[in-house]
Design an enzyme around this catalytic site. Structure first.
Site, PDB file in Angstrom:
ATOM      1  N   TYR A   1    -103.230  -0.507 -16.911  1.00  0.00           N
ATOM      2  CA  TYR A   1    -103.465   0.927 -16.683  1.00  0.00           C
ATOM      3  C   TYR A   1    -102.363   1.744 -17.376  1.00  0.00           C
ATOM      4  O   TYR A   1    -102.642   2.624 -18.181  1.00  0.00           O
ATOM      5  CB  TYR A   1    -103.485   1.265 -15.185  1.00  0.00           C
ATOM      6  CG  TYR A   1    -103.265   2.736 -14.955  1.00  0.00           C
ATOM      7  CD1 TYR A   1    -102.028   3.209 -14.549  1.00  0.00           C
ATOM      8  CD2 TYR A   1    -104.273   3.652 -15.205  1.00  0.00           C
ATOM      9  CE1 TYR A   1    -101.801   4.565 -14.391  1.00  0.00           C
ATOM     10  CE2 TYR A   1    -104.064   5.005 -15.052  1.00  0.00           C
ATOM     11  CZ  TYR A   1    -102.820   5.463 -14.648  1.00  0.00           C
ATOM     12  OH  TYR A   1    -102.609   6.809 -14.503  1.00  0.00           O
TER      13      TYR A   1
ATOM     14  N   LYS B   1    -102.286   4.469 -20.889  1.00  0.00           N
ATOM     15  CA  LYS B   1    -101.682   5.811 -20.983  1.00  0.00           C
ATOM     16  C   LYS B   1    -100.754   5.875 -22.201  1.00  0.00           C
ATOM     17  O   LYS B   1    -100.742   6.847 -22.955  1.00  0.00           O
ATOM     18  CB  LYS B   1    -100.915   6.154 -19.706  1.00  0.00           C
ATOM     19  CG  LYS B   1    -101.799   6.386 -18.487  1.00  0.00           C
ATOM     20  CD  LYS B   1    -102.777   7.530 -18.690  1.00  0.00           C
ATOM     21  CE  LYS B   1    -103.652   7.778 -17.479  1.00  0.00           C
ATOM     22  NZ  LYS B   1    -104.667   8.820 -17.705  1.00  0.00           N
TER      23      LYS B   1
ATOM     24  N   SER C   1     -98.971   9.802 -17.296  1.00  0.00           N
ATOM     25  CA  SER C   1     -98.342   9.344 -16.057  1.00  0.00           C
ATOM     26  C   SER C   1     -96.904   8.898 -16.296  1.00  0.00           C
ATOM     27  O   SER C   1     -96.575   8.376 -17.364  1.00  0.00           O
ATOM     28  CB  SER C   1     -99.155   8.176 -15.492  1.00  0.00           C
ATOM     29  OG  SER C   1     -98.450   7.516 -14.464  1.00  0.00           O
TER      30      SER C   1
HETATM   31  C1  WQD Z   1     -95.517   5.022  -3.664  1.00  0.00           C
HETATM   32  C2  WQD Z   1     -94.452   4.284  -2.867  1.00  0.00           C
HETATM   33  C3  WQD Z   1     -94.923   1.939  -2.649  1.00  0.00           C
HETATM   34  C4  WQD Z   1     -98.520   2.313  -0.229  1.00  0.00           C
HETATM   35  C5  WQD Z   1     -99.094   4.896  -8.449  1.00  0.00           C
HETATM   36  C6  WQD Z   1     -99.435   4.537  -9.860  1.00  0.00           C
HETATM   37  C7  WQD Z   1     -99.053   5.683 -10.776  1.00  0.00           C
HETATM   38  C8  WQD Z   1     -99.713   6.944 -10.306  1.00  0.00           C
HETATM   39  C9  WQD Z   1     -99.327   7.232  -8.859  1.00  0.00           C
HETATM   40  C10 WQD Z   1    -101.760   7.205 -11.536  1.00  0.00           C
HETATM   41  C11 WQD Z   1     -94.127   2.933  -3.468  1.00  0.00           C
HETATM   42  C12 WQD Z   1     -94.946   2.618  -1.285  1.00  0.00           C
HETATM   43  C13 WQD Z   1     -97.400   2.591  -0.988  1.00  0.00           C
HETATM   44  C14 WQD Z   1     -98.359   1.700   1.045  1.00  0.00           C
HETATM   45  C15 WQD Z   1     -95.982   1.684   0.733  1.00  0.00           C
HETATM   46  N1  WQD Z   1    -101.115   6.832 -10.419  1.00  0.00           N
HETATM   47  N2  WQD Z   1     -96.151   2.287  -0.505  1.00  0.00           N
HETATM   48  N3  WQD Z   1     -97.081   1.409   1.478  1.00  0.00           N
HETATM   49  O1  WQD Z   1     -97.115   3.015  -7.009  1.00  0.00           O
HETATM   50  O2  WQD Z   1     -95.509   5.000  -7.192  1.00  0.00           O
HETATM   51  O3  WQD Z   1     -97.700   5.075  -8.369  1.00  0.00           O
HETATM   52  O4  WQD Z   1     -99.728   6.098  -8.077  1.00  0.00           O
HETATM   53  O5  WQD Z   1    -101.316   7.751 -12.508  1.00  0.00           O
HETATM   54  O6  WQD Z   1     -99.478   5.354 -12.069  1.00  0.00           O
HETATM   55  O7  WQD Z   1     -98.659   3.411 -10.214  1.00  0.00           O
HETATM   56  O8  WQD Z   1     -97.638   5.236  -5.901  1.00  0.00           O
HETATM   57  O9  WQD Z   1     -98.405   5.847  -3.662  1.00  0.00           O
HETATM   58  O10 WQD Z   1     -98.933   3.507  -4.534  1.00  0.00           O
HETATM   59  O11 WQD Z   1     -96.600   4.112  -3.894  1.00  0.00           O
HETATM   60  O12 WQD Z   1     -94.840   1.401   1.142  1.00  0.00           O
HETATM   61  O13 WQD Z   1     -99.353   1.399   1.774  1.00  0.00           O
HETATM   62  O14 WQD Z   1     -94.983   3.998  -1.566  1.00  0.00           O
HETATM   63  O15 WQD Z   1     -94.269   0.672  -2.551  1.00  0.00           O
HETATM   64  O16 WQD Z   1     -92.737   2.700  -3.263  1.00  0.00           O
HETATM   65  P1  WQD Z   1     -96.900   4.479  -7.108  1.00  0.00           P
HETATM   66  P2  WQD Z   1     -97.993   4.667  -4.451  1.00  0.00           P
END
Ligand code: WQD
Length: 343
Positions: free
Chosen positions: A152, A156, A127
């Site tokens: 997590y 990785k 990741s």
């Molecule tokens: C994306 C953007 C949030 C939800 C995570 C893991 C990473 C990988 C992918 C496993 C961010 C914003 C989110 C919401 C929002 N997983 N957001 N409202 O955090 O980049 O990555 O998933 O490997 O390891 O950390 O993905 O989709 O949670 O967030 O505004 O209800 O969307 O703040 O900027 P993230 P995400």
């Protein structure tokens, strides 16, 4: 005789899409999954797309003897793609030992089983979280690995080190580690996708659940970042594009084309998109409006990250191709499909 590939975690989101792409590329697939975070019915979805069901073993990779016995039942296995892991960042902060035990013991058992059964080729699901908040963007495979921002993410990082050390020790294993950015969307058939198990932490599933009325509103976690529109930026990659990179990696390993040691590739589009841009693209793609509200930043979120994909494009020979709006339409079609199924 088709080459047999083991896909651990293959009833999960990326694993199931990869199983489909492998089968359509002419491989046989054995899925090993303990079904704690997926459903056996995913096998039916794979069959509807490919016309055949993959082999399946319900097994927890922490069960070392069970895994050894399983490997013995499939002596023609050529390679492993390892997805099976816990992956909820917030939960890993609350329950670190659950993550360290499951994610690291599974990997160690798998590498031992590979050694003992002469399976040489390994593709690891990693990741972009290993980079933390990069100092320089776009982030390359040489960018510094920052101190993990969650247990997590740390599993990785440690996993990649374990694989490297095993290879450096001269064990007959060759490996490719694929660092995913933000996988989104679903198979265009809508027979498989990201299962809605619990409240989604990720943006796109929460967005589609809001658009279909399961959620009241989408919270935008902060609009005060130092980005072009204030919302956080990520590199969103279509899950089918991502899955195809695993087939290319397996082809590379089986053809003996990979370099010595562990090869690492960033799997992204190379383009950063903000939360507001994703919202706008979804409305443009589907014509569906929905409520959203800006709230405070989410703890642990980084401001922006997106990939330099030169290595994946030039060395691996893979490139993300599916356009964003088409990807968001597949996410919407999947949401509509499961809601009809689940009411
Ligand atoms: C994306 C953007 C949030 C939800 C995570 C893991 C990473 C990988 C992918 C496993 C961010 C914003 C989110 C919401 C929002 N997983 N957001 N409202 O955090 O980049 O990555 O998933 O490997 O390891 O950390 O993905 O989709 O949670 O967030 O505004 O209800 O969307 O703040 O900027 P993230 P995400």
């Amino acid at each position: 005789m088709k080459e047999l590939i083991i896909v651990t975690g293959g009833t999960g989101y990326i694993g199931s899409h990869t199983a489909v792409e492998l089968m359509e590329a002419g491989y046989d697939v054995l899925i090993i999954d303990n079904l704690v975070n997926s459903r056996i019915e995913v096998l039916d979805g794979i069959e509807k797309i490919t016309g055949r069901k993959p082999l399946f073993e319900k097994l927890d990779l922490c069960d070392r003897q069970g895994l050894t016995d399983c490997f013995a039942r499939y002596p023609t296995t050529r390679a492993i793609i390892h997805f099976a892991a816990h992956k909820a960042v917030p939960e890993s902060v609350e329950k670190p030992l659950k993550y360290y035990e499951n994610n690291l013991l599974s990997l160690i058992n798998l590498l031992n089983a590979m050694k003992n059964h002469g399976v040489r080729y390994f593709v690891f699901s990693s990741s972009c979280t290993v980079y933390g908040q990069p100092d320089k963007l776009p982030v390359t495979e040489e960018s510094p690995i920052k101190k993990a921002t969650s247990p997590y993410g740390n599993t990785k990082q440690i996993s990649e080190e374990i694989i490297s050390d095993v290879i450096a020790a001269g064990d007959a294993i060759e490996a490719i580690s694929l660092r995913y950015f933000n996988p989104i969307g679903a198979h265009p058939s809508a027979h498989i996708g990201e299962l809605p198990l619990g409240v989604p932490a990720n943006l796109v599933p929460y967005l589609t659940q809001t658009a279909i009325g399961v959620r009241e509103e989408l919270r935008v976690f902060g609009d005060d970042y130092n980005t072009h529109d204030g919302s956080a930026v990520r590199d969103y990659i279509n899950v089918v594009d991502l899955s195809r990179a695993h087939v290319v990696s397996i082809n590379r390993l089986l053809a003996g084309k990979n370099a010595q040691g562990i090869e690492v590739f960033n799997l992204g589009t190379g383009k950063g998109l903000s939360v507001f841009e994703i919202i706008k693209a979804f409305v443009n793609a589907t014509g569906v409006e929905f409520k959203y509200r800006v709230v405070n930043r989410r703890d642990g979120d980084i401001e922006q990250v997106y990939a330099d994909t030169t290595m994946a494009n030039k060395v691996l020979g893979w490139k993300a191709e599916i356009p964003l709006e088409e990807t968001l339409r597949t996410a919407w079609k999947w949401e509509q499909t499961i809601r009809n199924q689940t009411g």
